[in-house]
Design a protein around this motif. Sequence first.
Motif, PDB file in Angstrom:
ATOM      1  N   HIS A 177      76.955  15.177  54.807  1.00  0.00           N
ATOM      2  CA  HIS A 177      76.085  15.495  53.676  1.00  0.00           C
ATOM      3  C   HIS A 177      75.353  14.236  53.203  1.00  0.00           C
ATOM      4  O   HIS A 177      75.829  13.508  52.350  1.00  0.00           O
ATOM      5  CB  HIS A 177      76.908  16.078  52.530  1.00  0.00           C
ATOM      6  N   THR A 178      74.185  13.972  53.793  1.00  0.00           N
ATOM      7  CA  THR A 178      73.397  12.822  53.331  1.00  0.00           C
ATOM      8  C   THR A 178      72.516  13.203  52.151  1.00  0.00           C
ATOM      9  O   THR A 178      72.208  12.374  51.314  1.00  0.00           O
ATOM     10  CB  THR A 178      72.533  12.274  54.480  1.00  0.00           C
ATOM     11  N   THR A 179      72.064  14.471  52.091  1.00  0.00           N
ATOM     12  CA  THR A 179      71.384  14.976  50.901  1.00  0.00           C
ATOM     13  C   THR A 179      72.449  15.584  50.013  1.00  0.00           C
ATOM     14  O   THR A 179      73.101  16.548  50.381  1.00  0.00           O
ATOM     15  CB  THR A 179      70.340  16.045  51.277  1.00  0.00           C
ATOM     16  N   VAL A 180      72.641  15.001  48.825  1.00  0.00           N
ATOM     17  CA  VAL A 180      73.751  15.427  47.975  1.00  0.00           C
ATOM     18  C   VAL A 180      73.306  16.299  46.821  1.00  0.00           C
ATOM     19  O   VAL A 180      74.136  16.885  46.132  1.00  0.00           O
ATOM     20  CB  VAL A 180      74.531  14.201  47.438  1.00  0.00           C
ATOM     21  N   THR A 181      72.013  16.402  46.572  1.00  0.00           N
ATOM     22  CA  THR A 181      71.522  17.267  45.501  1.00  0.00           C
ATOM     23  C   THR A 181      70.180  17.850  45.914  1.00  0.00           C
ATOM     24  O   THR A 181      69.416  17.225  46.643  1.00  0.00           O
ATOM     25  CB  THR A 181      71.370  16.482  44.178  1.00  0.00           C
ATOM     26  N   SER A 182      69.909  19.067  45.461  1.00  0.00           N
ATOM     27  CA  SER A 182      68.616  19.684  45.741  1.00  0.00           C
ATOM     28  C   SER A 182      67.537  19.020  44.903  1.00  0.00           C
ATOM     29  O   SER A 182      67.766  18.663  43.744  1.00  0.00           O
ATOM     30  CB  SER A 182      68.657  21.180  45.422  1.00  0.00           C
ATOM     31  N   ARG A 183      66.357  18.872  45.478  1.00  0.00           N
ATOM     32  CA  ARG A 183      65.242  18.321  44.719  1.00  0.00           C
ATOM     33  C   ARG A 183      63.932  18.764  45.339  1.00  0.00           C
ATOM     34  O   ARG A 183      63.850  19.019  46.547  1.00  0.00           O
ATOM     35  CB  ARG A 183      65.310  16.803  44.673  1.00  0.00           C
ATOM     36  N   LEU A 184      62.925  18.859  44.498  1.00  0.00           N
ATOM     37  CA  LEU A 184      61.573  19.122  44.967  1.00  0.00           C
ATOM     38  C   LEU A 184      60.904  17.783  45.253  1.00  0.00           C
ATOM     39  O   LEU A 184      60.875  16.905  44.391  1.00  0.00           O
ATOM     40  CB  LEU A 184      60.770  19.874  43.907  1.00  0.00           C
ATOM     41  N   VAL A 185      60.396  17.632  46.464  1.00  0.00           N
ATOM     42  CA  VAL A 185      59.678  16.410  46.811  1.00  0.00           C
ATOM     43  C   VAL A 185      58.225  16.767  47.084  1.00  0.00           C
ATOM     44  O   VAL A 185      57.920  17.840  47.611  1.00  0.00           O
ATOM     45  CB  VAL A 185      60.300  15.709  48.045  1.00  0.00           C
ATOM     46  N   ARG A 186      57.340  15.870  46.701  1.00  0.00           N
ATOM     47  CA  ARG A 186      55.915  16.103  46.907  1.00  0.00           C
ATOM     48  C   ARG A 186      55.437  15.258  48.086  1.00  0.00           C
ATOM     49  O   ARG A 186      55.569  14.030  48.068  1.00  0.00           O
ATOM     50  CB  ARG A 186      55.124  15.745  45.650  1.00  0.00           C
ATOM     51  N   LEU A 187      54.895  15.928  49.105  1.00  0.00           N
ATOM     52  CA  LEU A 187      54.353  15.215  50.252  1.00  0.00           C
ATOM     53  C   LEU A 187      53.023  14.568  49.875  1.00  0.00           C
ATOM     54  O   LEU A 187      52.429  14.879  48.846  1.00  0.00           O
ATOM     55  CB  LEU A 187      54.169  16.173  51.432  1.00  0.00           C
ATOM     56  N   SER A 188      52.561  13.684  50.721  1.00  0.00           N
ATOM     57  CA  SER A 188      51.341  12.926  50.414  1.00  0.00           C
ATOM     58  C   SER A 188      50.120  13.819  50.254  1.00  0.00           C
ATOM     59  O   SER A 188      49.160  13.449  49.587  1.00  0.00           O
ATOM     60  CB  SER A 188      51.081  11.881  51.506  1.00  0.00           C
ATOM     61  N   ASP A 189      50.155  15.022  50.853  1.00  0.00           N
ATOM     62  CA  ASP A 189      49.019  15.940  50.717  1.00  0.00           C
ATOM     63  C   ASP A 189      49.157  16.856  49.500  1.00  0.00           C
ATOM     64  O   ASP A 189      48.351  17.759  49.299  1.00  0.00           O
ATOM     65  CB  ASP A 189      48.846  16.777  51.983  1.00  0.00           C
ATOM     66  N   GLY A 190      50.216  16.632  48.693  1.00  0.00           N
ATOM     67  CA  GLY A 190      50.423  17.430  47.487  1.00  0.00           C
ATOM     68  C   GLY A 190      51.375  18.594  47.660  1.00  0.00           C
ATOM     69  O   GLY A 190      51.740  19.242  46.675  1.00  0.00           O
ATOM     70  N   THR A 191      51.775  18.869  48.892  1.00  0.00           N
ATOM     71  CA  THR A 191      52.680  19.991  49.155  1.00  0.00           C
ATOM     72  C   THR A 191      54.047  19.740  48.524  1.00  0.00           C
ATOM     73  O   THR A 191      54.612  18.652  48.645  1.00  0.00           O
ATOM     74  CB  THR A 191      52.846  20.190  50.673  1.00  0.00           C
ATOM     75  N   LEU A 192      54.601  20.762  47.867  1.00  0.00           N
ATOM     76  CA  LEU A 192      55.937  20.682  47.291  1.00  0.00           C
ATOM     77  C   LEU A 192      56.940  21.350  48.221  1.00  0.00           C
ATOM     78  O   LEU A 192      56.755  22.494  48.632  1.00  0.00           O
ATOM     79  CB  LEU A 192      55.983  21.368  45.923  1.00  0.00           C
TER      80      LEU A 192
END
Length: 320
Positions: free
Chosen positions: A231-246
């Motif tokens: 488990h390297t990702t330990v929490t859910s999160r919304l990330v924004r890509l450089s083109d604005g995509t969530l």
Amino acid sequence: MESRGCQVLRVARRDSPYRRLVTSVGQVHEVVGGVYRVQLDNGGSVNSTLRGRLKARPWKGGRVVIGDRVGVALDGGDATVEEVLPRRTTFLRRGAHGRTAKVMAANLDRVVVVMSARDPALSLGYLDRILAVCEASALPSTLVINKQDLPGARTSSDPVRDLYRGIGYEVVLTSAESGLGLEQLRSVAVRGICALVGPSGAGKSSLLNRLDPSLGLRIGDLSRKTGTGRHTTVTSRLVRLSDGTLVADTPGFGDVGLWGVPAKRLDRCFPEIETLADGCRFRGCSHVHEPDCAVRESLRSGRIAQSRYAHYQALLGEVD
């Protein structure tokens, strides 16, 4: 509260009859240790806590999760989540021990299920369960089979691709290592807010890093002991890509169960079974023991995969 920007509210305080707080609307992008990082519609982000009444009397939608639209009261350097706005969609599964629902994200437009062709091995049982969760949540889903650069990957993944495309699912073969399928995956991600879900080690964070190298998300190796992902990702999160995509990056999870789906409606979580159900002799057919069942006849003729039917039966024994 639905409008963009700010509005002024009057809120009581200890030393004054009223005080004026500016309330903004935004979206929860991350939840860590009771702190809610909210991206505000009018720009910037704030780390917020929940208003006491929301903690003491959880609102009917369950806990606040990533993707939730919220009203935030700003008072100097403090921010408080005052209200949770109605959800367009809710992605949820059965929680631990089957006693509660676990809401994973809100207001998604699509779920991208990331599996690996190998290392860890692709589990059809896990895949069918999570696709059923997507169907129960009324969310379109795309299957991504990652790690196509590994030896023997195409041999194991091509039959899976053909099976699920035949059912009607969109399937993308990818390799975070070689870049295979990344543009097709990008075209999926830009269709709205999507969540990448799947077992640990399938390569969700690696794919996001390839879509946008500036993210720098942590990635890990397989456990030598279990052969499964760490488990390297330990929490859910919304990330924004450089083109604005969530995109929602979520931790891997192994416990996948349905919540709120009665046994008589389980066939709606398996599209190929739902399509045939109207041809059954009995309305509300369970497709297990009744005579003149169109689903079991299609199973015998090979129109329905044995693996899919077996996983339908397994879930049937778990739902209410």
